[in-house]
Structure formats: C-alpha cells, structure tokens
Scaffold this active site. Structure first.
Site, PDB file in Angstrom:
ATOM      1  N   GLY A   1      -0.855   5.065  -0.180  1.00 14.73           N
ATOM      2  CA  GLY A   1      -1.705   5.650   0.844  1.00 14.73           C
ATOM      3  C   GLY A   1      -0.906   6.602   1.722  1.00 14.73           C
TER       4      GLY A   1
ATOM      5  CE  LYS B   1      -8.858   4.585  12.599  1.00 14.11           C
ATOM      6  NZ  LYS B   1      -7.961   3.565  11.995  1.00 14.11           N
TER       7      LYS B   1
ATOM      8  CG  HIS C   1      -8.661   8.513  13.191  1.00 12.73           C
ATOM      9  ND1 HIS C   1      -9.089   8.231  14.473  1.00 12.73           N
ATOM     10  CD2 HIS C   1      -7.374   8.095  13.125  1.00 12.73           C
ATOM     11  CE1 HIS C   1      -8.101   7.665  15.147  1.00 12.73           C
ATOM     12  NE2 HIS C   1      -7.054   7.577  14.356  1.00 12.73           N
TER      13      HIS C   1
ATOM     14  N   GLY D   1      -8.293   1.499  16.484  1.00 14.24           N
ATOM     15  CA  GLY D   1      -7.543   0.481  17.219  1.00 14.24           C
ATOM     16  C   GLY D   1      -6.834   1.058  18.426  1.00 14.24           C
ATOM     17  CB  THR D   2      -5.051   4.277  18.944  1.00 15.60           C
ATOM     18  OG1 THR D   2      -4.098   4.018  17.915  1.00 15.60           O
ATOM     19  CG2 THR D   2      -4.378   5.001  20.095  1.00 15.60           C
TER      20      THR D   2
ATOM     21  N   GLY E   1       0.801  -1.223   0.000  1.00 10.82           N
ATOM     22  CA  GLY E   1       0.000   0.000   0.000  1.00 10.82           C
ATOM     23  C   GLY E   1       0.828   1.264   0.000  1.00 10.82           C
TER      24      GLY E   1
ATOM     25  CB  THR F   1      -6.745  -0.352  13.204  1.00  9.09           C
ATOM     26  OG1 THR F   1      -7.271   0.594  12.268  1.00  9.09           O
ATOM     27  CG2 THR F   1      -5.462   0.189  13.804  1.00  9.09           C
TER      28      THR F   1
ATOM     29  CG  ASN G   1      -0.720   5.046  17.555  1.00 13.66           C
ATOM     30  OD1 ASN G   1       0.397   5.490  17.380  1.00 13.66           O
ATOM     31  ND2 ASN G   1      -1.808   5.809  17.525  1.00 13.66           N
TER      32      ASN G   1
END
Length: 264
Positions: free
Chosen positions: A11, A160, A156, A166-167, A8, A101, A125
């Site tokens: 991105g 997203k 975010h 996830g954090t 990726g 995540t 993270n």
C-alpha cells in the site's frame, strides 16, 4: 539493532514505511506480510517498493512465518488486519506499532488492554509536524474557541474508507477538551437543508477525492476575521518518520500503551 516486520507493504503507506525502515541504520527489516493470494507474495521487499535491489526481506502471507524473527510489528492497514496482528503480537510477546485509523471503540480498548502485556503505540497520524499543529490548535482553542465557529475540513484520496479521518477526530478531541465540550454532543457532520448553525459545535467536512495524500484544516470563524490552521501532506512519506521513531521507542519499553506524543 531492532528487527522489524511491516504489514501491508504494497500500500501507499506500507511502501513509505518500508523505505523509511531501510533508510534507518538502527533497523533490520526482516520481511513484510501481505494478504493471501496477492501476486507479490514471495517477492523481496526491496524490489516490491522500487528500491531497485534485493534487501533479503521477503513478503509472506502469514505473520506467524516471521513473528519469531522480529522485535516489532509495524502496520498501517485496516482495523481488521490490525486487530488480527495485535492478537499475534500479544500471544508471541512482540511490540506493536499501528498507524491505522477507523478503529471501533472496542478495538481501541483492545489496543489499550494489550499494553498491559506488550508495548503498543497507536498513532492516528505519524507526522511530527501534525503533532506540532495539535499544539497550535490547543492555543487557538484556548484563546479564541469560545467566541468562534469551529470547522474541521479534511481531504483524503478516494480510497480512504473512514470519515472523518482519525487525525480530524484527534483535532476535535483537543478542541473539545480545551473548551470543556462533550465531543459526542458538539460534533456535527456536514450540512444539508435549512437551519441556523448552533453554538458550541465542532463541524466536520470530509472530502474523498483523487489521490490526495492528506489535508487538514481547522477554521476558527470570528465576526470580522477567521484563523485557519492547515497541514497539507505532499507525500505519504510525511507520515512514515514518526511511525519509524515509534518502532525504536517501543523496542525500549517493557509494556504499555503509548501515543505518538509519548514518542516525540
């Protein structure tokens, strides 16, 4: 020198990872892997991410084309792409680092099982500063948590897909462990309508807006005051450093499942 492939690479995180890898003298970036049909397949990574020069690392559309030339595969993409790459790494005996995540429980279990045969690092993270914040959250939870209303607010960019982040979930898990809560029962997601807030809860608020890289805030609300612990990322480069460290870390491991806490 550790040879690396980045998945990726076009991105926001992929570009930050490529730039971080190029800047590290211990890494040899051999190429990137993008989805089939993208117009940047075949371009040199240096030109793709704006370095202004070729670095001899092409973008291909199939991990199998580069897997034999690398020691570690690094990615921060989607759970589906990550799981596919993990399967290739297990089959070919290559180390794997993911900053993705939104994994399901089964996908996390697959990461952990992969550690029985290859070295795997899973970091929700990649910022070392966020992991310092985790330590501060542990202290605040231990000292204040039983007397406080606890909220986690995260922001975010609009693109997203997973919420909470996830954090944010890792933060909640730390709080739950310190307070002896069952996170499944304690977690509440947003508020609507009438009703008093219950005790022993951890409330999530997730915003998706504009191009915000990342913002996380844990609020301990007391009767006459509140403590706010906040991390704001100003650029996705903030998350690249820890993941690059993870690449160097797994390159020295025979096998095992690791988190960024192990790396740092």
């Amino acid at each position: 020198m550790v040879s690396l492939v980045v998945l990726g690479p076009n991105g926001a995180m992929g570009r930050a990872l490529v730039k971080g890898a190029v800047a590290n003298p211990e890494l040899n970036l051999v190429g990137g892997v993008g989805p089939r049909g993208r117009d940047y397949i075949g371009i040199d990574l240096g030109l793709l991410v704006g370095l202004g020069r070729q670095i001899g690392a092409p973008v291909v559309d199939n991990l199998e084309a580069l897997i034999h030339d690398c020691d570690v595969v690094l990615e921060c993409t989607t759970p589906e792409a990550s799981s596919s790459a993990l399967a290739v790494c297990v089959e070919r005996g290559k180390a794997f680092v993911t900053g993705t995540t939104g994994f399901t429980a089964d996908q996390v279990n697959a990461l952990q099982r992969a550690g029985e045969s290859i070295p795997v690092t899973h970091a929700s993270n990649g910022s070392p500063v966020v992991h310092l914040l985790y330590d501060l959250i542990r202290i605040a939870s231990r000292e204040l948590g039983k007397d406080a209303d606890i909220d986690i607010v995260e922001i975010h960019g609009r693109n997203k897909p997973d919420a909470p982040s996830g954090t944010a979930q890792e933060m909640a898990q730390i709080i739950a462990e310190e307070l002896g809560y069952d996170l499944e029962g304690a977690a509440e997601y947003g508020r609507r309508g009438m009703g008093k807030r219950g005790s022993a809860s951890i409330q999530f608020s997730s915003l998706r807006s504009g191009g915000t890289p990342s913002s996380h805030q844990v609020i301990f609300g007391l009767e006459h005051e509140r403590l706010e612990l906040t991390h704001r990322a100003l650029d996705t480069a903030a998350f690249a450093g820890g993941l690059i460290e993870a690449v160097l870390f797994v390159s020295n491991q025979a096998r095992g499942y690791f988190t960024l806490d192990d790396v740092l």
